[in-house]
Design an enzyme around this catalytic site. Structure first.
Site: not given
Ligand code: GLN
Ligand code: ZN
Length: 768
Positions: A17, A706
């Site tokens: 997946l 980030h």
């Protein structure tokens, strides 16, 4: 007696997946192809559960991204800001809410994610407004139920409970509490259930894990109201109320009073609740016993489980007992059979383990054994083997190391205390390190370029020799040291180029650890982690990082920080033993890290950082249990840090969470310096320092690593000024939010240069 699985992993045995999702996002897979992969995974999961003999096989436990988002999507609770995505296909819109979307003239940012209770799984946080409306957008539960039916499986649809769903979300405006929306959600929920019942569903699982938490005001009434109304509509449907990850405790009366037909409780995490639940359970209700651990990788101990079932049987009859996984199996890896590399996972250790597929079989076997009549030779053999494995695990010399156990026993209070108090240490360290005001540093890692990764890959494959690999790493370290010197950073780092991951790296060097090849667990969306497995007493056969730190230090006169992962984080991000308390394992790891800290000091390293980014996520779900956690977790950190002389400066680092509510415990860690994530919340963290005087030095992260965005000097200055307003400026450091390994060098260099220049400006300003 019935067997009951609460949910099955959905990433696929080989992360099918994940791969399909990512290919779809890249535009390399069509919607039909992605949906076909998703269907195959479900059919695979249903098949193996049916073949194992599971009576209650879940549907709607699958998700392309996240089950909470699925529910929001199902009931059309889509925040207003995603309106521009309505022009996209349903599937693209779904992913846009999860991940943000910047294409086709649309620019929406991703939804917020947060941890699913105390697991490492992250869900998409629902966002509610005062006038929040609900309606059925896509009936995913029904689609999945029908899909299963089409393939010949009768399933038990799994629905997130109304109250837990609302409590998992957030109010996006003032003036209401999200629980007030329960009345409005109820009719839509009834509609959903009705569609399932009409399609033929006989049993429906409703997840209400919030029942093991401290409930907010009004929740108990809301529980009674909505579920009384729901059950009244469907008197002939069997509803299972599932609770997991903890004990019902003060919510026991509430839980048993709700008009459910079956109550599920977690007896792995909270075995002690059994007596009180049995006592309170009304005669017309059934009990689902969560006895096969949904969150770990250990084989079930059949003798223990059977003893427990026997105990239940004395109070309630067999037909009122369900044998179940403790929680959804989402949190354990898929299939142990795939682990066939004996060098990675030895047969002796493998026999102690069970992944999701094996756990499903355990549930079925336990029922057969518990019913007890006419056991087939096959079942008898499985039972014998299970007993043998349990016996072996109890006594294996691989697990039990008397030296480690004795050392833990011999720990005294002195071992968790530095020689002198912080004020004294601060003076000695000032003399030893000669750092300027507002010293600058980074959190440890520098960009892991594709090149660096390719060396490690070649080295692991054997196409690059140890000597060649080391040489390349040394060159990379040298370059980074030179660059830090030129840029004017005060406390340098070697860059962590030799590490794949901050826990796995240490796991590989500690004894008591093993690894899997396919032991992936979903962390969020397509992101999976493969936690290493602690199976035995942990010890450190030899120094782990000294070689690299020593080399880096030999290149420069400036201090180079030694870089270690702390005991609580190592524990938190591993699969841990279930045969001893977590605190015991943490203490063993603490001693191993302590030895490393002492060896670094001996090798001439004057500053040593012990990272504890995961210290907050270990917090128990109930506030009443926090102190007990702090007692051992903070102690473990202190043990790891306290073997050194006063002049050795110990840093720690934390990120990923809000720390405001545990600041006193953090202070209690007594690190000389803490660097902490702050910039995303615009230094909100520092609000607490207005009341609580943090005693030691602190580096509030001044920019968000980030994002590739380069912060301006102004921004950094502004954030530091905020910090100066609440922390004595002499105690402040200047550093990024977290490690830089996911960044590119280009932006890293620009950002750190801006950071150093800002520190210089502050030094001028605060000189006298
Ligand atoms: N020292 C680690 C690094 O710089 C810390 C990572 C973290 O806090 N998650 O990568
Ligand atoms: Zn960090």
């Amino acid at each position: 007696m019935k067997t009951n699985v609460l949910g099955y992993p959905r990433i696929g045995e080989k992360r099918e997946l994940k791969k399909a999702n990512e290919a779809f996002w890249e535009g390399n897979l069509s919607e039909e192809e992605l949906l076909a992969v998703a269907e195959n995974i479900r059919v695979h999961n249903w098949t193996l559960q049916k073949e194992a003999g599971i009576d209650l096989i879940p549907s709607n436990d699958f998700s392309l991204y996240d089950q909470v988002l699925d529910f929001s999507f199902t009931i059309n609770a889509i925040p207003e800001r995603f309106a521009p995505t309505q022009s996209l296909s349903e599937l693209k819109q779904y992913f846009a809410i999860a991940r943000g979307y910047q294409k086709d003239g649309i620019d929406v940012t991703a939804s917020e994610m947060t941890k699913w209770f105390d697991t490492n799984y992250h869900y998409i946080v629902p966002e509610f407004t005062k006038n929040q409306a609900f309606s059925i957008k896509v009936n995913k539960p029904l689609q999945e139920y029908n899909l299963a039916k089409k393939h010949g499986f009768e399933t038990k649809p799994v629905l997130l409970g109304i109250i837990t769903y609302l409590l998992l979300g957030k109010e996006k405006e003032a003036g209401f509490h999200r629980l007030e929306l329960a009345d409005r959600l109820l009719p839509v929920y009834i509609e959903l259930v009705k569609s399932l019942v009409e399609a033929g569903a006989k049993t429906i699982q409703i997840d209400e894990p919030y029942l093991v938490l401290d409930l907010p005001q009004g929740a108990a009434e809301a529980y009674k109201k909505v579920y009384t109304a729901l059950k009244a509509q469907f008197p002939n449907t069997e509803f299972i109320l599932t609770t997991y990850f903890g004990a019902l405790e003060n919510n026991t009366e509430l839980a048993v009073s709700l008009p459910f037909d079956v109550l599920h409780i977690d007896l792995v995490r909270a075995a002690a609740q059994l007596d009180s639940v049995l006592k309170a359970l009304p005669k017309d209700k059934k009990l689902s016993l969560g006895i096969v651990d949904g969150r770990n990788i250990w084989k079930n101990n059949f003798e223990h489980s059977l003893a427990l079932i026997e105990k239940v049987k004395e109070v309630i009859s067999s037909d009122r007992i369900y044998i179940a996984s403790s929680s959804s199996l989402l949190h354990s890896p898929c299939n142990l059979e795939l682990e066939n590399n004996e060098k990675v996972l030895t047969p002796e250790i493998k026999q102690w383990l069970a992944f999701a597929k094996q756990k499903v079989k355990e549930i079925a076997t336990l029922k057969t054994l518990a019913l007890g009549h006419d056991l087939s030779p096959e079942v008898k053999a499985i039972f014998e083997e299970n007993k043998k494995a349990a016996q072996n695990r109890k006594t294996s010399t691989l697990i039990h190391n008397p030296e480690v156990k004795a050392r833990v026993k011999a720990i005294t209070d002195k071992d968790s205390q530095r020689k002198s108090a912080f004020a004294t240490r601060q003076k000695v360290q000032e003399e030893a390190l000669h750092l300027p005001l507002f010293p600058t540093t980074t959190i440890g890692s520098f960009p892991q370029t594709p090149e660096v990764r390719s060396w490690r890959a070649s080295f692991n494959k054997g196409t690059l020799s140890q000597a060649e690999y080391d040489k390349k790493l040394e060159k990379e370290i040298e370059e980074s040291i030179r660059w830090q010197e030129q840029t004017g950073i005060d406390v340098l780092v070697h860059g962590e180029f030799e590490r794949n991951d901050m826990v796995e790296y240490f796991g590989e060097l500690l004894s008591g650890y093993t690894f899997s090849k396919f032991g992936w667990v979903q962390s969020y969306g397509s992101r999976c982690v493969k936690p290493p497995i602690i199976y035995g007493d942990v010890s450190r056969p030899k120094p782990m990082t000294v070689r690299w730190s020593k080399f880096a230090q030999s290149l420069t006169k400036l201090p180079v920080k030694g870089m270690l992962t702390g005991p609580v984080t190592i524990l938190q991000w591993s699969f841990v033993r279930d045969d001893q308390p977590r605190s015991e394992t943490a203490t063993q790891i603490a001693l191993a890290i302590r030895d490393e800290v002492v060896d670094l000091e001996k090798a001439g390293i004057k500053v040593i950082q012990i990272d504890e980014p995961a210290i907050r996520e270990g917090l128990p779900l109930r506030k009443a249990d926090w102190q007990a956690y702090f007692d051992w977790a903070i102690r473990a950190f202190r043990i790891s840090a306290s073997g050194v002389e006063d002049q050795t400066q110990i840093h720690t680092h934390m990120c990923y969470s809000e720390f405001n509510d545990m600041i006193e415990a953090i202070a209690d860690m007594d690190a000389d310096v803490i660097t902490i994530e702050c910039s995303r919340s615009q230094m909100e963290l520092l609000d607490v320092f207005a009341d609580f005087k943090y005693p030691n030095e602190i580096g509030p992260g001044v920019y968000d690593i980030h994002s590739p965005r380069v912060p301006s000097k102004d921004e950094i200055y502004h954030l530091m000024k905020k910090a100066i307003a609440v922390v004595p400026f002499r105690n402040l450091w200047v550093n990024p939010d977290c490690g830089l390994k996911t960044r590119h060098w280009e932006e890293t260099k620009l950002a750190l240069t801006a950071m150093v220049e800002t520190a210089k400006k502050l030094r001028e300003e605060y000189k006298k």
